[in-house]
Design a protein around this motif. Structure first.
Motif, short mmCIF file in Angstrom:
data_model
loop_
_atom_site.label_atom_id
_atom_site.label_comp_id
_atom_site.label_asym_id
_atom_site.label_seq_id
_atom_site.Cartn_x
_atom_site.Cartn_y
_atom_site.Cartn_z
N MET A 6 0.70 -1.29 -0.40
CA MET A 6 0.06 0.41 -0.12
C MET A 6 0.83 1.35 -0.09
O MET A 6 1.79 1.10 0.53
N LEU A 7 0.56 2.27 -0.61
CA LEU A 7 1.58 3.38 -1.32
C LEU A 7 0.28 4.49 -1.65
O LEU A 7 -0.21 4.43 -2.19
N VAL A 8 1.12 6.26 -0.19
CA VAL A 8 0.10 7.01 -0.41
C VAL A 8 0.67 7.74 -1.74
O VAL A 8 1.42 7.62 -1.93
N LEU A 9 -0.32 8.19 -3.30
CA LEU A 9 -0.06 8.51 -4.30
C LEU A 9 -0.18 9.64 -4.59
O LEU A 9 0.87 10.25 -5.28
N ASN A 10 -1.01 10.20 -3.92
CA ASN A 10 -1.36 11.95 -3.74
C ASN A 10 -2.14 12.13 -2.24
O ASN A 10 -2.52 11.40 -1.85
N GLN A 11 -2.77 13.54 -2.33
CA GLN A 11 -2.84 13.54 -1.22
C GLN A 11 -3.51 15.37 -1.13
O GLN A 11 -3.15 16.34 -1.95
N LYS A 12 -4.67 15.42 -0.92
CA LYS A 12 -5.10 17.48 -0.29
C LYS A 12 -5.84 17.19 0.68
O LYS A 12 -6.05 17.05 1.24
N LYS A 36 -11.35 -2.86 -1.59
CA LYS A 36 -10.26 -2.50 -2.03
C LYS A 36 -9.60 -3.75 -2.26
O LYS A 36 -8.73 -4.10 -3.02
N ILE A 37 -8.82 -3.87 -1.01
CA ILE A 37 -8.28 -4.88 -0.17
C ILE A 37 -8.12 -5.97 -1.11
O ILE A 37 -7.43 -6.75 -2.18
N LYS A 38 -9.69 -6.49 -0.95
CA LYS A 38 -10.40 -7.56 -1.50
C LYS A 38 -9.83 -7.84 -3.07
O LYS A 38 -9.54 -9.16 -3.62
N THR A 43 -8.05 -9.61 -7.65
CA THR A 43 -7.17 -9.52 -9.74
C THR A 43 -5.57 -9.47 -9.67
O THR A 43 -5.64 -9.40 -10.97
N LYS A 44 -5.11 -9.66 -9.00
CA LYS A 44 -3.55 -9.32 -9.18
C LYS A 44 -3.28 -8.10 -9.22
O LYS A 44 -1.89 -8.39 -10.18
N GLN A 45 -4.27 -7.14 -9.74
CA GLN A 45 -3.44 -5.81 -10.73
C GLN A 45 -3.82 -5.04 -9.73
O GLN A 45 -4.28 -4.99 -8.37
N GLY A 46 -2.62 -4.02 -9.99
CA GLY A 46 -2.78 -2.65 -8.89
C GLY A 46 -4.26 -1.77 -9.39
O GLY A 46 -4.78 -1.80 -10.53
N ILE A 47 -4.27 -1.55 -8.36
CA ILE A 47 -5.70 -0.34 -8.12
C ILE A 47 -4.90 0.83 -7.21
O ILE A 47 -4.57 0.66 -6.67
#
Length: 75
Positions: A6-12, A36-38, A43-47
Motif C-alpha cells: 500500500m502506498l499513498v500516491l496523492n494527497q489533498k 479494495k484490498i479484496k 485480480t492481482k492488478q494494481g488499483i
C-alpha cells in the motif's frame, strides 16, 4: 496469508478552521478499504482509490478535510 503493498500516491488538504486543542482525525471509509484490498488480492492488478479523513476539534467542528489516493497491489 497473502501480502499486499500500500502506498499513498496523492494527497489533498483543505483547512477550514484554525486547529486548537486536541484534534481527532476520523475516516469512515473502512468498508471501502476492505473491499479494495479484496479486489487487489483477487485480480492481482494494481488499483487506486481515494479516501477522506476529517480533523475534528474538541467542540466537534471540522478543522480540516484530507483526501488520500491509495495504491494497492498484491505481492
Amino acid at each position: 496469508n497473502q501480502k499486499i503493498s500500500m502506498l499513498v500516491l496523492n494527497q489533498k488538504s483543505q483547512f477550514t478552521k484554525k486547529a486548537t486543542g486536541t484534534i481527532t482525525f476520523k475516516c469512515e471509509q473502512g468498508q471501502l478499504v476492505n473491499e479494495k484490498i479484496k479486489e487487489a488480492l483477487q485480480t492481482k492488478q494494481g488499483i487506486s482509490f481515494w479516501v477522506q479523513s476529517k480533523g475534528i476539534d474538541e467542540n466537534g467542528d471540522v478543522v480540516g478535510i484530507y483526501d488520500f489516493e491509495w495504491t494497492l497491489k498484491a505481492k
